[in-house]
Design a protein around this motif. Structure first.
Motif: not given
Length: 522
Positions: A58-59, A61-64, A66
């Motif tokens: 993933s690129r 940064g943890g904002l995928e 949910g």
């Protein structure tokens, strides 16, 4: 009739005792019922088969995301039919007369559309090198020339995106001019109550204090009240002319002279320029800044067909403070001036309002409109818009209250009120009745200076036959209300949706769809 049951949206047959006009599908002949897209599709299916995507880092940064997005899967014909059916439930100028007042909704010549779609204009990129877009810059320059010529002003800022954005441009130019003179203490802008509602909002946004100026009984600015308030703390006045009562401000030059005498500036809301284009030059009336809605006066797509465009013409006093960028013609062609340069014009610019140059498609359409009409054609635009509005005013004044009917001819729009309707009936009933007649309602409850206002702008593009049909429908609905017809209280009857509780919808809008809870089995 249609319902939503456990398995999703399904039509159901009319129950015993229901009206014989009910149908199994919920459709009314070619007026097709259409539920929400979530009610006709399932998030468990898709209309297209995709191969399993390869795993990748993933690129985000943890904002995928949910959880699943929950969009329904539909086949191509289901998707096309859904949006086509929804489009049939919307009113448009291509379907009929659009009487929305204070918001010119007129036919857009297809010639304008064709020109805007030429590859050399439609395919432009805002970062294209200047030497590759000389034709586009020439269009902007030519349009700027004609806007200045038609208004009798000194310069024009082309980049503002629409009406309120143009207002902000003009007000910021006024603020910059005052600060350059060391008069930044002037913080009050006077706004007549007959002005557009965006005017005081724009002034407040630019950190000015707004004070109202009352209207006279004939619906125009009270000149004496305005003069009484002028003083060293006044930055200027924001005035709409023709105003929102559909009337020309006959004291406009006297207003400008009085404001200038105390060191202030005059901003004119030019949204109604359609009524005076080719007939009146605002610059001759002492205006310092005025926005022009290209999407109204010069017939570019409006509303859903937008976007708009709101160039601002400026007097000689305000021209040095106009925003960047602007197009300049040189011996070698056209160039974009994007930086302030000491010693050159625009050295006092208040800066940029937009990232790029403005609305190219709107510029192309507006210039096409101007060149195809010519001077005599633009003059006729104003004359016909005023003629049509007065035809409606005089055709309706015997059945609806027309508060300014004795104030002389109206300009581009006619105003009526609900005064004289029986108790329990009001403007909203007239509006809903017009929907059953096949018309979008006129502007309601605006301007605020008229109780229960009904503002109608027929524009210059409607024929007498079209006006006669609208007037007939308008008179019929008004007569039903005046006679206390109870059915008009429940109108519209033929629209896809019945009358809503608009107050509740505004205060507690339902903005997200939730799957209905299945009823327990008996």
């Amino acid at each position: 009739m249609s319902t939503i049951n456990q398995s999703g949206w399904r039509p159901t047959a009319p129950e015993a005792g229901e009206s014989s006009t009910a149908t199994f599908t919920g459709n009314r002949a070619l007026m097709l019922e259409e539920p929400l897209i979530f009610e006709i599709g399932s998030s468990d299916t898709t209309g297209v088969d995709f191969a399993e995507a390869p795993k990748a880092a993933s690129r985000l940064g943890g904002l995928e995301r949910g959880k699943a997005i929950g969009l329904p899967g539909l086949s191509e014909p289901e998707t096309v039919r859904h949006y086509t059916r929804l489009s049939r439930q919307n009113y448009a100028i291509d379907l009929g007369l659009f009487p929305l007042g204070s918001c010119t909704m007129k036919h857009n010549p297809r010639l304008n559309e064709r020109m805007a779609r030429l590859p050399g204009f439609a395919d432009l990129h805002p970062l294209a090198p200047v030497d590759t877009v000389q034709g586009a810059l020439e269009v902007i320059d030519q349009l700027a020339h004609w806007l200045v010529t038609l208004t009798g002003m000194h310069a024009v800022a082309m980049s503002p995106k629409a009406g309120a954005h143009g207002e902000l441009c003009g007000v910021l130019a006024i603020r910059a001019a005052l600060e350059a003179k060391g008069e930044g203490h002037r913080k009050i802008l006077l706004v007549p109550i007959s002005a557009h509602g965006t005017n005081p909002a724009t002034a407040a946004f630019a950190n000015f204090t707004v004070e109202d100026i009352p209207a006279t009984e004939d619906g125009r600015v009270n000149l004496e009240a305005l003069k009484a308030r002028l003083g060293p703390d006044i930055a200027g006045v924001m005035i709409t002319n023709p105003n929102t009562c559909g009337l020309f401000e006959r004291d406009m030059k006297a207003i400008s002279d009085a404001v200038h005498a105390v060191g202030g500036y005059v901003y004119c809301d030019g949204a109604n320029f359609n009524a005076i284009v080719g007939r009146v030059r605002p610059g001759d009336l002492g205006i310092d800044a005025m926005h022009i809605n290209l999407h109204k006066t010069f017939s570019t797509p409006h509303g859903g067909g937008g976007p708009g465009s709101g160039p601002v013409v400026l007097s000689e006093a305000l021209a040095p403070y106009a925003p960047l960028p602007f197009v300049e013609k040189t011996e070698d062609g056209y160039r974009l001036v994007e930086e302030e340069t000491a010693g050159e014009h625009h050295a006092g610019s208040f800066g940029r309002m937009v990232a790029f140059q403005g609305q190219m498609g709107m510029f192309t359409r507006a210039l096409t409109y101007i060149l195809s009409h010519g001077a005599d054609g633009l003059r006729q635009v104003a004359e016909d818009s005023v003629l049509n509005a007065n035809y409606i005013l005089r055709s309706m004044e015997d059945v609806l209250d027309a508060p300014f009917a004795n104030s002389g001819p109206c300009m581009h729009e006619a105003i009526f009120s609900d005064d004289g309707l029986p108790e329990g009936f009001s403007t909203i009933d007239i509006a809903k009745g017009l929907i059953d007649e096949g018309y979008h309602p006129m502007t309601m409850y605006f301007p605020l200076v008229v109780h229960g206002a009904m503002l109608v702008e027929p524009t210059e593009t409607e024929s007498k036959a079209a006006l006669d049909q609208f007037i007939g429908a308008f008179r019929s609905v008004a007569a039903r209300a005046k006679n206390g017809d109870p059915t008009i209280k429940t109108a519209p009857h033929f629209a896809p949706r019945r009358r809503l509780d608009e107050t509740l919808a505004a205060r507690k809008p339902v903005l997200a769809w939730k799957e209905p809870v299945a009823e327990a089995a008996e």
